[in-house]
Design a protein around this motif. Structure first.
Motif, mmCIF file in Angstrom:
data_model
loop_
_atom_site.group_PDB
_atom_site.id
_atom_site.type_symbol
_atom_site.label_atom_id
_atom_site.label_comp_id
_atom_site.label_asym_id
_atom_site.label_seq_id
_atom_site.Cartn_x
_atom_site.Cartn_y
_atom_site.Cartn_z
ATOM 1 N N SER A 1 44.185 41.678 31.084
ATOM 2 C CA SER A 1 43.818 42.036 29.713
ATOM 3 C C SER A 1 43.264 40.855 28.931
ATOM 4 C CB SER A 1 45.030 42.621 28.981
ATOM 5 O OG SER A 1 46.008 41.612 28.733
ATOM 6 N N THR A 2 43.504 39.637 29.426
ATOM 7 C CA THR A 2 43.046 38.437 28.704
ATOM 8 C C THR A 2 41.733 37.891 29.257
ATOM 9 O OG1 THR A 2 44.206 36.867 30.159
ATOM 10 C CG2 THR A 2 45.460 37.809 28.319
ATOM 11 N N LEU A 3 41.254 38.446 30.388
ATOM 12 C CA LEU A 3 40.092 37.871 31.058
ATOM 13 C C LEU A 3 38.805 38.631 30.738
ATOM 14 C CD1 LEU A 3 41.597 37.294 34.630
ATOM 15 C CD2 LEU A 3 41.339 35.608 32.800
ATOM 16 N N PRO A 4 37.684 37.900 30.589
ATOM 17 C CA PRO A 4 36.386 38.571 30.459
ATOM 18 C C PRO A 4 36.116 39.421 31.694
ATOM 19 C CG PRO A 4 36.209 36.246 29.882
ATOM 20 C CD PRO A 4 37.573 36.434 30.488
ATOM 21 N N LYS A 5 35.510 40.582 31.492
ATOM 22 C CA LYS A 5 35.290 41.524 32.589
ATOM 23 C C LYS A 5 33.826 41.950 32.616
ATOM 24 C CE LYS A 5 36.853 45.798 32.217
ATOM 25 N NZ LYS A 5 37.758 46.977 32.211
ATOM 26 N N ASP A 6 33.324 42.199 33.804
ATOM 27 C CA ASP A 6 31.969 42.696 33.953
ATOM 28 C C ASP A 6 31.941 43.701 35.100
ATOM 29 O OD1 ASP A 6 29.079 42.984 34.108
ATOM 30 O OD2 ASP A 6 28.946 41.048 33.077
ATOM 31 N N THR A 7 30.921 44.523 35.107
ATOM 32 C CA THR A 7 30.739 45.477 36.198
ATOM 33 C C THR A 7 30.085 44.770 37.368
ATOM 34 O OG1 THR A 7 30.460 47.286 34.636
ATOM 35 C CG2 THR A 7 29.691 47.656 36.888
ATOM 36 N N GLY A 8 30.696 44.837 38.517
ATOM 37 C CA GLY A 8 30.150 44.152 39.684
ATOM 38 C C GLY A 8 29.293 45.076 40.517
ATOM 39 N N TRP A 9 28.384 44.500 41.273
ATOM 40 C CA TRP A 9 27.628 45.294 42.240
ATOM 41 C C TRP A 9 28.273 45.202 43.615
ATOM 42 C CZ3 TRP A 9 25.069 42.360 46.108
ATOM 43 C CH2 TRP A 9 24.925 40.989 45.834
ATOM 44 N N GLN A 10 29.355 44.396 43.701
ATOM 45 C CA GLN A 10 30.098 44.285 44.947
ATOM 46 C C GLN A 10 31.470 44.938 44.836
ATOM 47 O OE1 GLN A 10 29.753 40.135 44.311
ATOM 48 N NE2 GLN A 10 28.649 39.780 46.214
ATOM 49 N N SER A 11 31.966 45.065 43.615
ATOM 50 C CA SER A 11 33.261 45.682 43.387
ATOM 51 C C SER A 11 33.211 46.353 42.017
ATOM 52 C CB SER A 11 34.387 44.636 43.425
ATOM 53 O OG SER A 11 34.208 43.683 42.395
ATOM 54 N N GLN A 12 34.192 47.198 41.762
ATOM 55 C CA GLN A 12 34.165 47.970 40.524
ATOM 56 C C GLN A 12 34.201 47.068 39.298
ATOM 57 O OE1 GLN A 12 37.177 50.980 40.331
ATOM 58 N NE2 GLN A 12 36.109 52.133 38.752
ATOM 59 N N HIS A 13 35.033 46.052 39.359
ATOM 60 C CA HIS A 13 35.123 45.124 38.239
ATOM 61 C C HIS A 13 35.229 43.701 38.754
ATOM 62 C CE1 HIS A 13 35.500 48.311 35.323
ATOM 63 N NE2 HIS A 13 36.561 48.797 35.949
ATOM 64 N N LEU A 14 34.674 42.777 37.999
ATOM 65 C CA LEU A 14 34.820 41.349 38.239
ATOM 66 C C LEU A 14 35.469 40.740 37.000
ATOM 67 C CD1 LEU A 14 31.277 40.510 39.676
ATOM 68 C CD2 LEU A 14 33.395 40.612 40.986
ATOM 69 N N TYR A 15 36.409 39.831 37.227
ATOM 70 C CA TYR A 15 37.083 39.155 36.127
ATOM 71 C C TYR A 15 36.792 37.659 36.186
ATOM 72 C CZ TYR A 15 39.725 43.431 35.266
ATOM 73 O OH TYR A 15 40.081 44.716 34.968
ATOM 74 N N LEU A 16 36.461 37.089 35.032
ATOM 75 C CA LEU A 16 36.184 35.659 34.977
ATOM 76 C C LEU A 16 37.508 34.912 34.940
ATOM 77 C CD1 LEU A 16 33.919 33.574 34.884
ATOM 78 C CD2 LEU A 16 34.028 33.670 32.373
ATOM 79 N N PHE A 17 37.868 34.336 36.073
ATOM 80 C CA PHE A 17 39.172 33.711 36.272
ATOM 81 C C PHE A 17 38.961 32.265 36.687
ATOM 82 C CE2 PHE A 17 42.795 32.894 39.274
ATOM 83 C CZ PHE A 17 43.821 32.948 38.352
ATOM 84 N N GLN A 18 39.433 31.331 35.887
ATOM 85 C CA GLN A 18 39.319 29.898 36.188
ATOM 86 C C GLN A 18 37.868 29.485 36.470
ATOM 87 O OE1 GLN A 18 42.103 29.262 39.400
ATOM 88 N NE2 GLN A 18 43.891 29.536 38.083
ATOM 89 N N GLY A 19 36.942 30.108 35.758
ATOM 90 C CA GLY A 19 35.545 29.702 35.864
ATOM 91 C C GLY A 19 34.746 30.403 36.942
ATOM 92 N N PHE A 20 35.372 31.309 37.718
ATOM 93 C CA PHE A 20 34.600 32.060 38.709
ATOM 94 C C PHE A 20 34.904 33.551 38.564
ATOM 95 C CE2 PHE A 20 38.607 31.499 40.975
ATOM 96 C CZ PHE A 20 38.747 32.653 41.744
ATOM 97 N N TRP A 21 33.964 34.383 39.028
ATOM 98 C CA TRP A 21 34.098 35.829 38.911
ATOM 99 C C TRP A 21 34.854 36.362 40.125
ATOM 100 C CZ3 TRP A 21 33.077 38.489 34.594
ATOM 101 C CH2 TRP A 21 32.278 37.869 33.633
ATOM 102 N N CYS A 22 36.060 36.820 39.877
ATOM 103 C CA CYS A 22 36.941 37.266 40.957
ATOM 104 C C CYS A 22 36.951 38.795 41.026
ATOM 105 C CB CYS A 22 38.356 36.757 40.725
ATOM 106 S SG CYS A 22 39.489 37.074 42.107
#
Length: 326
Positions: free
Chosen positions: A16-37
């Motif tokens: 809930s605290t992380l920036p989120k984006d729609t991924g083309w490899q997975s349903q969601h990507l979260y910006l965690f420690q500077g990388f999209w996980c």
């Protein structure tokens, strides 16, 4: 969120605290420690960082996704275990895909992993233990950074990496994922919004560390490995403190390992042509072409220009470069 991604309360709070984006490899990507996980990897990454205890003789194969991980896993496993297994007789790679023999750390520690036993029997692993990871260097556990374990990293021309990922993830993605055109996907890739991206940050993290501590991190390029695999197999063995003896070289041990781990050999093994692994991913999807330069069959002139400029900007001054034009 699907049950296979359902985090515990702690992870729910984290998400809930992380920036989120729609991924083309997975349903969601979260910006965690500077990388999209990827959402389904985040719990494993988080748990790995907290709980993994590295040993000084551990070996870790690291790579950005779709950069040659399957091949490097096979080569490294065969190099390290050549006293235990003969490449020509009853070798584990003849009956198991390399992803089963060299487990991803972020999957081992995922509470909902489908591939590995829970808990994964770390204490039962033969030493030196061999692992793999897609996690960027800055986000590796402190126990890895503080130990004397060795990391073998492989990178690949971003053009071919993108195409390999584009084809692979379009084959395996759930039907619930949003369909993006290749141009839309490249736009996200150039912005760094892809699993374990930005790609350039991932490469530069290991590149800089390999220059600062060359005895700790060996940095390989997929293209150079393809061009002179004999040289780099010997280089990996030397780096891992298990160099080939003159007797081994004269007996063709290096050539046997190269043949066993070759793309054609692995692709045509029955174990890699059928069956699934991890989240029901078909094993055959890990073996497409293994070629250099296949990206020219997918890129328009505008796409070439966009990615070329992005690479030039992101890698400028680092000393790391790739041939980007056919």
């Amino acid at each position: 969120m699907a049950s296979t991604e359902g985090p515990y309360e702690e992870e729910k709070l984290l998400l809930s605290t992380l920036p989120k984006d729609t991924g083309w490899q997975s349903q969601h990507l979260y910006l965690f420690q500077g990388f999209w996980c990827p959402s389904f990897h985040l719990q494993g990454v988080n748990s790995f960082q907290k709980h993994f205890q590295a040993k000084d003789n551990d070996v870790i194969v690291a790579a950005f996704p779709k950069s040659g991980t399957t091949w490097l896993k096979a080569l490294t496993f065969s190099i390290l275990n050549r006293q235990r297994f003969s490449p020509s007789h009853n070798h584990p790679l003849l009956t198991s895909i390399s992803h089963e023999l060299v487990p991803f750390l972020e999957f081992i520690f995922h509470p909902h992993n489908l591939q590995y036993k829970r808990p994964y029997p770390l204490k039962d692993m033969t030493e030196p233990r061999l692992f793999a990871t897609h996690i960027p260097f800055p986000s590796l556990s402190n126990s890895i950074k503080d130990s004397n374990c060795k990391i073998v990293y492989i990178c690949r021309n971003p053009f071919d990496t993108f195409v390999s990922a584009w084809v692979f993830f379009n084959k395996i993605k759930p039907h619930s994922l949003h369909d993006l055109t290749i141009e839309e996907s490249l736009e996200k890739y150039c912005k760094g919004i892809c699993g374990y991206g930005p790609h350039w940050d991932h490469m530069l993290g290991y590149w800089k560390q390999s220059r600062a501590t060359p005895n700790k991190v060996l940095f390989l390029k997929y293209e150079e490995l393809k061009e002179d695999v004999n040289f780099y197999v010997k280089r990996v063995a030397e780096f891992l403190d298990c160099p080939f003896t003159e007797e081994e070289e004269s007996n063709g041990v290096i050539e046997s390992i190269i043949k066993l781990c070759s793309f054609d050999k692995m692709k045509n093994l029955e174990v890699n042509k059928s069956g699934t692994i991890d989240r029901n991913i078909e094993k055959k999807y890990f073996f497409r072409k293994g070629e250099i330069g296949d990206w020219v069959n997918y890129f328009s002139p505008a796409m070439i220009d966009k990615l070329s400029k992005t690479i030039e900007e992101k890698l400028r001054g680092s000393g790391l470069s790739f041939k980007t034009c056919s």
